[in-house]
Scaffold this motif. Structure first.
Motif, PDB file in Angstrom:
ATOM      1  N   LEU A  66     -44.161  83.118 -33.918  1.00  0.00           N
ATOM      2  CA  LEU A  66     -45.141  82.428 -33.651  1.00  0.00           C
ATOM      3  C   LEU A  66     -44.780  81.289 -33.255  1.00  0.00           C
ATOM      4  CD1 LEU A  66     -48.403  82.551 -32.576  1.00  0.00           C
ATOM      5  CD2 LEU A  66     -48.486  81.571 -34.574  1.00  0.00           C
ATOM      6  N   LEU A  67     -43.994  80.681 -34.561  1.00  0.00           N
ATOM      7  CA  LEU A  67     -43.612  79.496 -34.157  1.00  0.00           C
ATOM      8  C   LEU A  67     -42.047  78.795 -33.942  1.00  0.00           C
ATOM      9  CD1 LEU A  67     -45.697  77.425 -37.515  1.00  0.00           C
ATOM     10  CD2 LEU A  67     -46.718  77.937 -34.758  1.00  0.00           C
ATOM     11  N   PHE A  68     -41.415  79.815 -33.144  1.00  0.00           N
ATOM     12  CA  PHE A  68     -40.029  79.402 -33.061  1.00  0.00           C
ATOM     13  C   PHE A  68     -39.579  78.463 -32.108  1.00  0.00           C
ATOM     14  CE2 PHE A  68     -37.234  80.252 -29.018  1.00  0.00           C
ATOM     15  CZ  PHE A  68     -36.379  80.962 -30.015  1.00  0.00           C
ATOM     16  N   PRO A  69     -40.596  78.171 -30.515  1.00  0.00           N
ATOM     17  CA  PRO A  69     -40.652  76.337 -30.420  1.00  0.00           C
ATOM     18  C   PRO A  69     -40.730  75.881 -30.954  1.00  0.00           C
ATOM     19  CG  PRO A  69     -42.256  78.289 -28.887  1.00  0.00           C
ATOM     20  CD  PRO A  69     -41.951  78.707 -30.728  1.00  0.00           C
ATOM     21  N   ILE A  70     -41.255  75.515 -32.202  1.00  0.00           N
ATOM     22  CA  ILE A  70     -41.283  74.331 -32.769  1.00  0.00           C
ATOM     23  C   ILE A  70     -40.947  73.770 -33.641  1.00  0.00           C
ATOM     24  CG2 ILE A  70     -43.340  72.676 -34.731  1.00  0.00           C
ATOM     25  CD1 ILE A  70     -44.892  74.414 -33.643  1.00  0.00           C
ATOM     26  N   PHE A  71     -40.073  75.078 -34.131  1.00  0.00           N
ATOM     27  CA  PHE A  71     -39.203  75.263 -35.170  1.00  0.00           C
ATOM     28  C   PHE A  71     -37.374  75.069 -34.531  1.00  0.00           C
ATOM     29  CE2 PHE A  71     -41.244  78.889 -37.977  1.00  0.00           C
ATOM     30  CZ  PHE A  71     -41.781  77.807 -38.448  1.00  0.00           C
ATOM     31  N   LEU A  72     -37.532  75.622 -33.034  1.00  0.00           N
ATOM     32  CA  LEU A  72     -36.342  75.119 -32.708  1.00  0.00           C
ATOM     33  C   LEU A  72     -35.526  73.639 -31.964  1.00  0.00           C
ATOM     34  CD1 LEU A  72     -33.422  76.386 -31.252  1.00  0.00           C
ATOM     35  CD2 LEU A  72     -35.379  76.797 -29.483  1.00  0.00           C
ATOM     36  N   PHE A  73     -37.151  72.938 -31.570  1.00  0.00           N
ATOM     37  CA  PHE A  73     -37.181  71.529 -31.116  1.00  0.00           C
ATOM     38  C   PHE A  73     -36.599  70.775 -32.376  1.00  0.00           C
ATOM     39  CE2 PHE A  73     -39.282  68.031 -28.947  1.00  0.00           C
ATOM     40  CZ  PHE A  73     -38.563  68.928 -27.709  1.00  0.00           C
ATOM     41  N   LEU A  74     -38.135  70.805 -33.341  1.00  0.00           N
ATOM     42  CA  LEU A  74     -38.010  70.077 -33.808  1.00  0.00           C
ATOM     43  C   LEU A  74     -36.328  69.920 -34.841  1.00  0.00           C
ATOM     44  CD1 LEU A  74     -41.275  70.311 -36.362  1.00  0.00           C
ATOM     45  CD2 LEU A  74     -40.374  68.455 -34.173  1.00  0.00           C
ATOM     46  N   SER A  75     -35.683  70.642 -34.849  1.00  0.00           N
ATOM     47  CA  SER A  75     -33.990  70.968 -35.787  1.00  0.00           C
ATOM     48  C   SER A  75     -33.109  70.550 -34.649  1.00  0.00           C
ATOM     49  CB  SER A  75     -34.155  72.384 -36.019  1.00  0.00           C
ATOM     50  OG  SER A  75     -33.504  73.011 -34.602  1.00  0.00           O
ATOM     51  N   ILE A  76     -33.685  70.416 -33.346  1.00  0.00           N
ATOM     52  CA  ILE A  76     -31.977  69.719 -32.437  1.00  0.00           C
ATOM     53  C   ILE A  76     -33.164  69.143 -32.655  1.00  0.00           C
ATOM     54  CG2 ILE A  76     -31.835  69.634 -30.901  1.00  0.00           C
ATOM     55  CD1 ILE A  76     -32.632  73.152 -30.151  1.00  0.00           C
ATOM     56  N   ILE A  77     -33.983  67.982 -32.544  1.00  0.00           N
ATOM     57  CA  ILE A  77     -34.626  66.576 -32.684  1.00  0.00           C
ATOM     58  C   ILE A  77     -34.025  66.039 -33.781  1.00  0.00           C
ATOM     59  CG2 ILE A  77     -36.369  64.883 -32.908  1.00  0.00           C
ATOM     60  CD1 ILE A  77     -36.370  66.247 -30.150  1.00  0.00           C
ATOM     61  N   TRP A  78     -33.930  66.550 -35.128  1.00  0.00           N
ATOM     62  CA  TRP A  78     -33.615  66.198 -36.381  1.00  0.00           C
ATOM     63  C   TRP A  78     -31.852  65.833 -35.988  1.00  0.00           C
ATOM     64  CZ3 TRP A  78     -35.501  64.979 -40.155  1.00  0.00           C
ATOM     65  CH2 TRP A  78     -35.114  64.583 -41.917  1.00  0.00           C
ATOM     66  N   PHE A  79     -31.616  66.671 -36.159  1.00  0.00           N
ATOM     67  CA  PHE A  79     -29.748  66.585 -36.297  1.00  0.00           C
ATOM     68  C   PHE A  79     -29.274  65.618 -34.788  1.00  0.00           C
ATOM     69  CE2 PHE A  79     -29.126  70.588 -33.710  1.00  0.00           C
ATOM     70  CZ  PHE A  79     -27.337  69.749 -32.659  1.00  0.00           C
ATOM     71  N   THR A  80     -29.565  65.367 -34.230  1.00  0.00           N
ATOM     72  CA  THR A  80     -29.221  64.734 -32.535  1.00  0.00           C
ATOM     73  C   THR A  80     -29.458  64.052 -33.030  1.00  0.00           C
ATOM     74  OG1 THR A  80     -29.441  66.718 -31.154  1.00  0.00           O
ATOM     75  CG2 THR A  80     -29.050  65.015 -29.920  1.00  0.00           C
ATOM     76  N   SER A  81     -30.695  63.512 -33.506  1.00  0.00           N
ATOM     77  CA  SER A  81     -31.345  61.740 -33.808  1.00  0.00           C
ATOM     78  C   SER A  81     -29.570  61.068 -34.519  1.00  0.00           C
ATOM     79  CB  SER A  81     -32.585  61.784 -34.187  1.00  0.00           C
ATOM     80  OG  SER A  81     -33.725  61.954 -33.570  1.00  0.00           O
ATOM     81  N   LYS A  82     -29.601  62.046 -35.738  1.00  0.00           N
ATOM     82  CA  LYS A  82     -28.990  61.733 -36.665  1.00  0.00           C
ATOM     83  C   LYS A  82     -27.295  61.249 -36.501  1.00  0.00           C
ATOM     84  CE  LYS A  82     -28.754  62.813 -40.942  1.00  0.00           C
ATOM     85  NZ  LYS A  82     -27.940  63.843 -42.102  1.00  0.00           N
ATOM     86  N   LEU A  83     -26.905  62.345 -35.316  1.00  0.00           N
ATOM     87  CA  LEU A  83     -26.066  61.703 -34.702  1.00  0.00           C
ATOM     88  C   LEU A  83     -26.110  60.303 -34.030  1.00  0.00           C
ATOM     89  CD1 LEU A  83     -24.954  65.463 -32.835  1.00  0.00           C
ATOM     90  CD2 LEU A  83     -24.009  63.968 -34.823  1.00  0.00           C
ATOM     91  N   ALA A  84     -26.995  60.398 -33.180  1.00  0.00           N
ATOM     92  CA  ALA A  84     -27.332  59.212 -31.848  1.00  0.00           C
ATOM     93  C   ALA A  84     -27.290  57.566 -33.114  1.00  0.00           C
ATOM     94  CB  ALA A  84     -28.502  59.143 -31.785  1.00  0.00           C
ATOM     95  N   ASN A  85     -27.993  58.102 -34.536  1.00  0.00           N
ATOM     96  CA  ASN A  85     -28.053  56.418 -35.261  1.00  0.00           C
ATOM     97  C   ASN A  85     -26.663  56.401 -36.000  1.00  0.00           C
ATOM     98  OD1 ASN A  85     -31.056  56.755 -35.015  1.00  0.00           O
ATOM     99  ND2 ASN A  85     -31.991  58.108 -37.008  1.00  0.00           N
ATOM    100  N   ASN A  86     -25.952  57.507 -35.967  1.00  0.00           N
ATOM    101  CA  ASN A  86     -24.814  57.353 -36.768  1.00  0.00           C
ATOM    102  C   ASN A  86     -23.969  57.306 -35.459  1.00  0.00           C
ATOM    103  OD1 ASN A  86     -25.002  58.089 -39.048  1.00  0.00           O
ATOM    104  ND2 ASN A  86     -25.057  60.719 -38.955  1.00  0.00           N
ATOM    105  N   THR A  87     -23.662  56.777 -34.459  1.00  0.00           N
ATOM    106  CA  THR A  87     -23.429  56.246 -33.118  1.00  0.00           C
ATOM    107  C   THR A  87     -21.894  57.251 -32.846  1.00  0.00           C
ATOM    108  OG1 THR A  87     -21.502  54.703 -34.832  1.00  0.00           O
ATOM    109  CG2 THR A  87     -23.684  54.127 -33.542  1.00  0.00           C
TER     110      THR A  87
END
Length: 363
Positions: A66-87
């Motif tokens: 049921l919440l597959f889109p939310i889990f997927l979206f948040l997980s990508i946002i989370w680790f990609t933002s960390k990659l961006a913040n670490n340049t």
């Protein structure tokens, strides 16, 4: 296919591991919230522990799907933002890798997740939906045993030439009211049976009709038979008089296709509801690619507000996607909107958004 580089493996590993951790973190939270809401009803109805345990196994699969889109979206946002913040993203793109090439491990990850969602939707989710919904109607919803079935204005075509109708059905008494049975030869009515009530007799698998009336159509005169009480055998089953409202969600793809074809011949009024279930089995896996591209485009830039801004945008987009999916699904079930258009509209809208964001992210 080209060999995966160290960067591909690194991003793909983060993609899959973060998504898995997100599921493992949120599912227990969902179970705890559900238990806190339902524990009084479970204790009140003295539900056996085995049934409760089985319910929560089904709940895990149902909740994750049921919440597959939310889990997927948040997980990508989370680790990609960390990659961006670490340049790290700046370093990757500065090495001469294009943004399109940077997306490759994300698309591979989306393909793996999409295949997993597709197989779940075809085989695991139907069984889980049956256990989950049956338990809720049997033990958690007041008068749920009656609510789990269609009980008003049930009109069914049971064969190419036979039709039945009941205005109301009492599940506890196994009795239908204002029953009508019609037999046709092509477009010509052969005979019509009507009764004020029809009751199922499980002992001998017959039906008892009260206020029985049969009109046989003749060339010149009609023949009419009436009886106060009459026992009869019909080809249709009790479930034809009172079908389960969520039956389509409990069938695998092969069974669902056969069921839809059968219901189409019967002239079922719920055909749109069944088609929505079918088309969602395909639209949800495809959404993995669309949401992946949007999430990367949104979170790949280093923002002044840090990861919190990206997560806020991600949560808003993810919930708006689920909201649109529910709205259009309901519209397809309740109105004349084509189910395939309604189910795919959220993907079309967010697909266009993904294309726009991707163009800006490349710049």
């Amino acid at each position: 296919m080209k060999k995966l580089t160290i960067i591909d493996k690194y991003i793909l590993k983060r993609y899959l591991s973060t998504f898995s951790v997100m599921l493992l973190l949120f599912i227990p939270v969902g179970i705890i919230v559900d238990v806190s809401e339902k524990i009084n009803k479970i204790l009140e109805n003295k539900v056996p522990f085995v049934k409760v345990a089985s319910y929560y196994l089904d709940f895990i699969i149902y909740f994750a799907n049921l919440l597959f889109p939310i889990f997927l979206f948040l997980s990508i946002i989370w680790f990609t933002s960390k990659l961006a913040n670490n340049t790290e993203i700046i370093a990757i793109l500065s090495s001469g890798i294009s943004f399109r090439r940077f997306l490759r491990p994300y698309i591979i990850g989306a393909s793996i997740v999409s295949l997993f969602a597709l197989l779940m939707g075809f085989f695991l989710v139907p069984k889980a939906s049956e256990g989950f919904k049956t338990f809720r109607y049997m033990y958690l919803i007041g008068n749920g045993r009656n609510e789990m079935r269609e009980t008003e204005d049930v009109y069914r075509q049971i064969s190419d030439t036979e039709f039945i109708f009941v205005s109301n059905f009492n599940q506890a008494a196994k009795t239908g009211y204002n029953f009508v049975f019609e037999k046709f030869d092509g477009e010509r009515l052969i005979y019509k049976i009507s009764a004020t009530s029809i009751q199922w007799e499980p002992k001998d698998s017959t039906y008892t009709l009260l206020g029985y009336n049969k009109r046989t159509i003749g060339e010149l005169n009609d023949k009419i038979e009436t009886e106060n009480t009459k026992k009869m055998k019909f080809k249709f089953e009790l479930d034809d008089l009172t079908p389960v409202i969520y039956i389509a969600e409990t069938l695998n793809l092969t069974e669902l296709n056969k069921f839809i074809e059968k219901e189409r011949k019967r002239g079922s009024s719920n055909i749109n509801r069944y088609l929505v279930v079918k088309y969602r089995k395909y639209s949800i896996p495809i959404s993995a690619f669309i949401l992946t591209i949007i999430a990367v485009a949104v979170s790949s830039m280093k923002r002044r507000g840090g990861m919190g801004i990206n997560l806020a945008i991600g949560i808003a987009l993810a919930f708006s996607y689920v909201f649109l999916d529910k709205i259009f699904g309901t519209l397809a079930e309740k109105s004349s909107i084509n189910p395939i258009i309604a189910v795919w509209t959220p993907n079309i809208i967010y697909g266009a958004l993904a294309f726009y964001l991707l163009r800006n992210a490349k710049r």
